[in-house]
Design an enzyme around this catalytic site. Sequence first.
Site, PDB file in Angstrom:
ATOM      1  CE  LYS A  54       0.823  -4.575  -4.308  1.00 40.84           C
ATOM      2  NZ  LYS A  54       0.513  -3.934  -3.041  1.00 40.84           N
ATOM      3  CD  GLN A  98       2.085  -1.231  -1.118  1.00 38.49           C
ATOM      4  OE1 GLN A  98       1.585  -1.555  -2.188  1.00 38.49           O
ATOM      5  NE2 GLN A  98       2.452  -2.129  -0.214  1.00 38.49           N
ATOM      6  CG  ASP A 121      -5.148  -4.571  -0.568  1.00 40.60           C
ATOM      7  OD1 ASP A 121      -4.706  -5.582  -1.141  1.00 40.60           O
ATOM      8  OD2 ASP A 121      -4.434  -3.670  -0.102  1.00 40.60           O
TER       9      ASP A 121
END
Length: 299
Positions: A54, A98, A121
């Site tokens: 990422k 994460q 997200d």
Amino acid sequence: MTAQKIDGKAFAATVRGQISDHVERLKSEHGITPGLAVVLVGEDPASEVYVAAKHKQTVEVGMASFEHKLPADVSEEELFALIDKLNADDSVHGILCQFPVPDHLDERRVVARIDPSKDVDGLSVVNAGLLASGEKGLVSCTPLGCLMLLRDQVGNMSGKEAVVIGRSNLFGKPMGQLLLQENCTVTIAHSRTKDLAEVCRRADILVAAVGRAEMVKGDWVKPGATVIDVGITRIPHPDKPGKTKLLGDVAYAEAIEVAAAVTPVPGGVGPMTIACLLANTLTACCRANGLDEPTGLTA
Ligand code: NAP
């Protein structure tokens, strides 16, 4: 009929190119650099690989990447203090924690702490609710990536029968909502669905997100259907001792003989997920600054 293999890797590169162009314009015309903050708790090796990927792609499209690594025993209070700081930081437009996080932390509470306008997200209850109400929010990255692939592949989806296998909050439910927004007739199937093969056979668009290797057989696929395979199962490699191999939920070799187009695993949906994380960060940045959103990169 032999189907087209949908090249998600190439499509994701095109999407990243569009993002990079838009970021360049934001910098030159407005002096704004979109920023993505990623929080990693603990030292899970798979998570470290994802976070590194990422970071690399964030920097490659010209965005600012902020990495925050916290020890595995960090308290909820300390984690929330960091999230609050990032929520208040104008140079941060997207925040991602994460997952999985260590057991003493509750993922739902972590997501809820992130400002919904920075929840790139798209996992918060607020963003799920906005999607369900047909209002503007941030959409979970993998379903957004599938939507982009489908728009490119199918074009107008109005009136098509769409079947999504899997009803998770992460994927199945938002995917169903997105297909509904495209005016598909949507069925969301799951582990209690009766005669799943028959349900799948009526799908013009079949999206499988279960995590059971090659569960969807060729004779479950309607001739001419577009098949999106989200599932990932890692198995020992049959030819390379000590190595592993990824399998999707769809028996690819069978489906490719029947469908119009199929995503492979790997190289199909997977590469779109990070591309959509960057797309969401760009969208969040444009909204935060009252600027036009990028076209084609949102639901
Ligand atoms: P999940 O939360 O475990 O959900 C799996 C879904 O599959 C559930 O709704 C479950 O039904 C359903 N299911 C299980 N067995 C079934 C069966 N025999 N027949 C029909 N449905 C069945 O998983 P997820 O997070 O949605 O992820 C699904 C898959 O996609 C996983 O392999 C994951 O690794 C992959 N994935 C890939 C990406 C990517 O970037 N490519 C991103 C996200 C997820 P119930 O609700 O009834 O239990």
